[in-house]
Enzyme design. Structure first.
Site, PDB file in Angstrom:
ATOM      1  N   ARG A 120      44.446  49.273  30.165  1.00 30.30           N
ATOM      2  CA  ARG A 120      43.493  49.074  29.080  1.00 30.30           C
ATOM      3  C   ARG A 120      42.090  49.278  29.637  1.00 30.30           C
ATOM      4  NH1 ARG A 120      41.675  43.867  30.190  1.00 30.30           N
ATOM      5  NH2 ARG A 120      43.242  42.409  30.986  1.00 30.30           N
ATOM      6  N   HIS A 124      40.712  42.233  27.704  1.00 28.23           N
ATOM      7  CA  HIS A 124      41.991  41.804  27.143  1.00 28.23           C
ATOM      8  C   HIS A 124      41.868  41.616  25.634  1.00 28.23           C
ATOM      9  CE1 HIS A 124      45.803  39.721  26.748  1.00 28.23           C
ATOM     10  NE2 HIS A 124      45.176  38.706  26.181  1.00 28.23           N
ATOM     11  N   TYR A 150      37.275  40.563  37.223  1.00 25.44           N
ATOM     12  CA  TYR A 150      38.518  40.639  37.998  1.00 25.44           C
ATOM     13  C   TYR A 150      38.984  42.072  38.284  1.00 25.44           C
ATOM     14  CZ  TYR A 150      40.330  40.958  33.175  1.00 25.44           C
ATOM     15  OH  TYR A 150      40.548  41.318  31.874  1.00 25.44           O
TER      16      TYR A 150
END
Length: 366
Positions: free
Chosen positions: A265, A269, A279
């Site tokens: 992606r 999220h 991250y």
């Protein structure tokens, strides 16, 4: 035509032998003509258009969310090959059980776009589906749709229907108990189900490497005695091939298939506060951007003279108009009331809730 994939052999394959199937490389070149799917040039153009539609929908939905005109939204950019090419291989009478990132498949399966927008806004009308739509609303509980898919698939088997139930989860979903329960139940009863794991590398911020010690997620099917295979999830033709072959195998009475798509992606999220830069590294993102599924398939079509920049610009304009019209219908939907929320909690409203409904209804009428 003979099947291109030996699913029975996949039931006993060594985990170390599981490798991602690929048809187009990152430069849009065909790697092995023997695995090229049975699609005409016109069908491949249509597949690309649906992927482009999904990318535009992602971009517009993000803007609409930022404007406060949409609610919950899980970005889909980067996963078009995994999502759209898998849906492209299905029949309208097959039953779709989507997760919350799988709204594009749901719309292409037959859900009016304004219904998808209403669902995002938390409107009850977003869950009222056309009677002929073989699908459930997106599942928010991680992995729960796998158990549901097993049940729907068993229903198809009992009816003797030549259809499959198909469902999706992310890589993190494979760490849920529902995941194994679903594939195990379907495997035990040889129910016609296709379980897709969209491995985009992260369960929100948790890297795939620390979720499980298994070298692949596809091999988790071996424990349930069902075929598990891995596919390049940025390669639309490979995803279509695997999904269409899995469907043939499953409707023939052989039971379920587990497919792991290696995808990514490009965005967060969800738009509910996640920041992927906390991250993920810029180098990692750049590496995956080079594998962009739209670029790969567009290159293939360009080199065959099947697509042009002018066609793309015209189609994007058409999609934007479609989104504008759907959003107009969404914003014309009646506003919801607290009393109506309470009335929708139970089929038979208990007396204690009736009192609350009456209290709020009185306020709303004042």
């Amino acid at each position: 035509m003979a099947q291109k994939i030996d699913f029975e052999a996949l039931k006993t394959i060594s985990p170390s032998e599981i490798k991602p199937l690929q048809v187009l490389d990152e430069n849009g070149k065909v790697i092995d003509p023997n695995f090229f799917p049975d699609l005409s040039d016109e069908q491949i153009v249509e597949l690309f258009k649906q992927m482009l539609w999904s990318r535009v929908l992602d971009e517009r939905s993000t803007k609409l969310n930022r404007q406060g005109r949409l609610g919950f939204f899980a970005p889909t950019a980067g996963e078009e090959a995994s999502q759209i090419a898998s849906e492209f291989a299905m029949e309208k009478t097959d039953f779709l059980l989507p997760a919350y990132r799988d709204v594009p498949q749901l719309v292409l399966h037959g859900l009016p776009l304004e219904k998808a927008f209403l669902w995002s806004r938390g409107h009850v009308l977003g869950n009222e589906y056309p009677e002929d739509l073989a699908a459930l609303p997106p599942q928010i509980i991680i992995g729960a749709q796998y158990v549901q898919a097993a049940g729907v698939a068993l229903g198809f088997k009992k009816k003797g229907a030549k259809n499959v139930a198909y469902t999706y989860t992310g890589d993190g979903g494979t760490s849920q108990g529902d995941f194994y329960e679903g594939i195990n139940f379907a495997g035990a009863y040889k129910a016609p189900a296709i379980f897709v794991v969209q491995n985009n590398g992260y369960a929100i911020s948790v890297p795939r490497a620390v979720q499980t010690a298994a070298p692949t997620l596809a091999q988790k099917g071996l424990a349930a005695g069902i075929p598990g295979l891995q596919v390049d999830g940025m390669d639309a033709l490979a995803v279509y091939l695997v999904m269409s072959e899995a469907r043939k195998y499953s409707v023939a009475g052989n039971g379920p298939v587990l497919i792991e798509t290696l995808t990514y992606r490009f965005g967060p999220h969800t738009l509910s506060g996640d920041d992927p830069h906390r991250y993920r590294t810029a180098d990692e993102e750049a590496k995956w951007k080079k594998k962009d599924p739209l670029v790969r398939l567009r290159t293939y079509l360009d080199e065959k003279g099947l697509w042009s920049e002018e066609q793309e610009e015209a189609y994007i304009e058409e999609v934007n108009e479609q989104i504008n019209e759907a959003m107009k219908k969404t914003e014309q939907a009646p506003k919801q009331k607290v009393s109506e929320y309470l009335q929708n909690v139970f089929v038979e409203t208990p007396p204690t809730l009736e009192e609350q409904i009456a209290k709020f209804a009185a306020k709303e009428e004042a």
